[in-house]
Design an enzyme around this catalytic site. Structure first.
Site, mmCIF file in Angstrom:
data_model
loop_
_atom_site.group_PDB
_atom_site.id
_atom_site.type_symbol
_atom_site.label_atom_id
_atom_site.label_comp_id
_atom_site.label_asym_id
_atom_site.label_seq_id
_atom_site.Cartn_x
_atom_site.Cartn_y
_atom_site.Cartn_z
ATOM 1 N N ASP A 98 14.490 20.799 -2.247
ATOM 2 C CA ASP A 98 14.709 19.464 -2.411
ATOM 3 C C ASP A 98 14.904 18.518 -1.320
ATOM 4 O O ASP A 98 15.802 18.819 -0.612
ATOM 5 C CB ASP A 98 15.858 19.107 -4.022
ATOM 6 N N ASP A 207 12.617 13.451 -3.501
ATOM 7 C CA ASP A 207 13.368 12.833 -4.311
ATOM 8 C C ASP A 207 13.104 11.290 -4.655
ATOM 9 O O ASP A 207 13.148 10.609 -3.433
ATOM 10 C CB ASP A 207 14.712 13.158 -4.497
ATOM 11 N N GLU A 254 8.309 12.653 -5.742
ATOM 12 C CA GLU A 254 8.613 12.281 -7.085
ATOM 13 C C GLU A 254 8.556 10.891 -6.901
ATOM 14 O O GLU A 254 9.165 10.274 -6.341
ATOM 15 C CB GLU A 254 9.950 12.612 -7.321
ATOM 16 N N HIS A 327 13.981 19.152 -14.739
ATOM 17 C CA HIS A 327 15.496 18.899 -15.102
ATOM 18 C C HIS A 327 15.877 17.604 -15.633
ATOM 19 O O HIS A 327 17.080 17.400 -15.896
ATOM 20 C CB HIS A 327 16.033 19.398 -13.711
ATOM 21 N N ASP A 328 14.935 16.544 -15.744
ATOM 22 C CA ASP A 328 15.218 15.175 -16.212
ATOM 23 C C ASP A 328 14.348 14.855 -17.597
ATOM 24 O O ASP A 328 14.645 14.040 -18.055
ATOM 25 C CB ASP A 328 14.592 14.383 -15.099
HETATM 26 C C1 NOJ Z 1 15.431 12.212 -9.632
HETATM 27 C C2 NOJ Z 1 15.964 13.412 -9.931
HETATM 28 O O1 NOJ Z 1 14.980 14.300 -10.434
HETATM 29 C C3 NOJ Z 1 17.164 13.048 -10.787
HETATM 30 O O2 NOJ Z 1 17.518 14.276 -11.225
HETATM 31 C C4 NOJ Z 1 18.151 12.326 -10.023
HETATM 32 O O3 NOJ Z 1 19.259 12.192 -10.888
HETATM 33 C C5 NOJ Z 1 17.596 11.199 -9.383
HETATM 34 N N1 NOJ Z 1 16.416 11.260 -8.765
HETATM 35 C C6 NOJ Z 1 18.438 10.571 -8.396
HETATM 36 O O4 NOJ Z 1 18.542 11.490 -7.071
#
Ligand code: NOJ
Length: 556
Positions: A98, A207, A254, A327-328
């Site tokens: 990441d 990210d 992302e 994970h989100d």
């Molecule tokens: C996206 C990530 O996937 C998430 O878990 C994170 O909290 C935010 N970006 C901030 O880095």
């Protein structure tokens, strides 16, 4: 594998805190991951994307980095990391790290220096602005430079008493945004990327990379105004030329708030920026413009329209990522499938639905077992900053939702649903650890666990193995075009793929009812490739699909 090996690859995402604890502290770690490489090889995945393992105060579980070149001791040491890399490469598994460079932690030495005085050389590594009524040093209290609200609640600007100015934080005050306008900062980031690439890692997941270029006039509105900002493509092209293009690796962005037109630039086939993007359009269909906290369901017709639009929109131009889980996001079986008698069947149907599309599929730990949302009932069960802040805001401060309603919304949508420990077996603590973990284990690990599924030929795990194998064997899956059939059917998601003389028909029933379907005539005689219930071996005329059934037919 050729230069674009990632087009045939399947990626498995590991959330290290919750994957496997090797040293009994209740927190997953690097040696835990290494100990499970055999399992991952058996599943058949090619690449592991490991969520952040760097030095961090862990306000956002590692998405707040205080040293980009060091391993967080809770995950192990650099020696452990090197061993993981070596052992995974030895069995043909690649490692993607990441890269969190939209922001750092507020404990990063750059930020500590930056906030120390207005003329510190690192001041410009972050965004500092006077408040609306000027600096608040010695004068009247000012208000933030604009009205943006941070992604995790609260203002997107934080007043720093030392210098009387505000710094920008799109996520939380613990995550100040880095200023990519500054060439010295960009060079520091590129040099750090080379440090990891020179160790031999196989790429980066970047990210919120679509937000690194801000509109420098900072107009009122929302933080979404930072997505696809004025210089983002220029910065990524620079990163490509100075770093990425020198290695045989993959890069995935992302890309929050990305449109198809923007994605065609980010992940273009000429390879001038990134190799592929994550978009969020299909994941945001149960939220509204301002917030995701409600009990709305994903609109199924819109889901089909969105996924089809991305399939067709990028075809021939750019490369997509395919995912339901990370994970989100809450667990997909709980979100679009069934947690009860059809759990396994719906997990297989959902998997087939995206694994037969074009793009690179991502499997999130536990998805291959059909893991479900967490059964949390109290705020104290949650660990996630976003969830806790949202509760405080909507229940305590604004009193917009009752406590009961907000707890219901958290059960449906909290990021912690995906973060409960991986279920390795039916023993205490699910075989994840030998003591209580940092976040509660889901008690349903007694039925849903890897040990049981790896043994059983008709498990969700076995189904994922087959889907992963088929992608490697069949070019039509990576190369074929896409056509959505029955766009208005409220229950069936049906599509075809075509590549030269080959065709593929994928039928997925997203409902609990029996449905019938008449395939296009051109598919008469097509042979069954894979299903999750008994269906005819050859398709001829009308076919019936049980609750959450899926079937794929192939013809040449
Ligand atoms: C996206 C990530 O996937 C998430 O878990 C994170 O909290 C935010 N970006 C901030 O880095």
């Amino acid at each position: 594998m050729g230069k674009d090996w990632w087009k045939k690859a399947v990626v498995y995402q590991i959330y290290p805190r919750s994957f496997c604890d090797s040293n009994g502290d209740g927190i997953g770690d690097l040696n835990g991951i290494t100990s499970k490489l055999g399992y991952l090889k058996e599943l058949g995945v090619d690449v592991l994307w490991i969520s952040p393992i760097y030095q961090s105060p862990m306000r956002d579980n590692g998405y707040d980095i205080s040293d980009y070149r060091a391993i967080n001791p809770e995950f192990g040491t650099m020696v452990d990391f090197d061993r993981l890399l070596k052992e995974s490469h030895a069995i043909g598994i690649k490692i993607v790290m990441d890269l969190v460079v939209n922001h750092s932690s507020d404990k990063h030495p750059w930020f500590i220096e930056s906030r120390s005085s207005r003329d510190n050389p690192k001041r410009d590594y972050y965004f500092w602005r006077d408040g609306k009524n000027g600096s608040s040093l010695g004068g009247p209290m000012s208000s933030p430079p604009n009205n943006w609200e941070a992604w995790f609640s609260g203002p997107a600007w934080t007043l720093d008493e030392t210098t009387g100015q505000y710094y920008l934080n799109l996520f939380s005050p613990y995550q100040p945004d880095l200023n990519w306008e500054n060439p010295a900062l960009r060079e520091e980031i590129y040099s750090m990327m080379r440090f990891w690439l020179d160790k031999g890692i196989d790429g980066f997941r970047m990210d919120v990379i679509s937000c690194i270029s801000k509109p420098l006039d900072f107009p009122d509105g929302t933080v979404r105004l930072c997505a696809n900002g004025p210089r983002v493509h220029e910065f990524l092209q620079e990163m490509r030329n100075t770093v990425l293009s020198h290695y045989d690796i993959m890069s995935v962005g992302e890309n929050a708030c990305v449109t198809i037109d923007e994605a065609k630039r980010y992940a273009n086939n000429e390879g001038t920026e990134l190799d592929m993007v994550f978009h969020f359009e299909h994941m945001e269909l149960d939220g509204d413009e301002t917030s995701k906290w409600n009990d709305r369901k994903i609109d199924f017709i819109k889901l089909k329209t969105v996924l089809a639009r991305w399939q067709n929109g990028l075809y021939g131009y750019a490369w997509n990522s395919l995912y339901w889980c990370n994970h989100d996001q809450p667990r997909i079986v709980s979100r679009l499938g069934d947690e009860g008698v059809y759990r396994e069947k719906s997990a297989k149907m959902l998997a087939a639905c995206i694994h037969f599309m074009q793009g690179t599929p991502y499997v999130y730990q536990g998805e291959e077992l059909g893991m479900t949302n967490a059964p949390f009932t109290a705020l104290e069960d949650y660990r996630d900053l976003e969830s806790i802040n949202a509760y405080n805001k909507y229940v305590l401060e604004e009193k917009l939702y009752s406590k009961e309603d907000m707890l219901k919304f958290l059960q449906l949508k909290s990021r912690d649903n995906a973060r409960t420990p991986m279920h390795w077996n039916d023993g205490p603590f699910a075989g994840f650890s030998d003591k209580a973990s940092w976040i509660m284990v889901n008690p349903n690990h007694r039925e849903i666990n890897a040990a049981e599924q790896v043994r059983r030929g008709d498990s969700v795990f076995a189904y994922y193995q087959t889907l992963i194998r088929l992608r490697k064997e069949m070019d039509i899956i990576t190369k074929g075009n896409f056509e959505l059939l029955l766009p208005d059917d409220p229950d069936l998601f049906v599509y075809t793929r075509q590549h030269g003389q080959e065709s593929l028909l994928v039928i997925c029933n997203f409902s609990r009812c029996e449905k019938t379907f008449s395939p296009p005539e051109s598919f008469n005689g097509a042979k069954l490739l894979l299903s999750n219930e008994e269906v005819p071996e050859t398709i001829n005329g009308i076919t019936s699909m049980g609750p959450f059934a899926t079937a794929a037919y192939y013809k040449k």
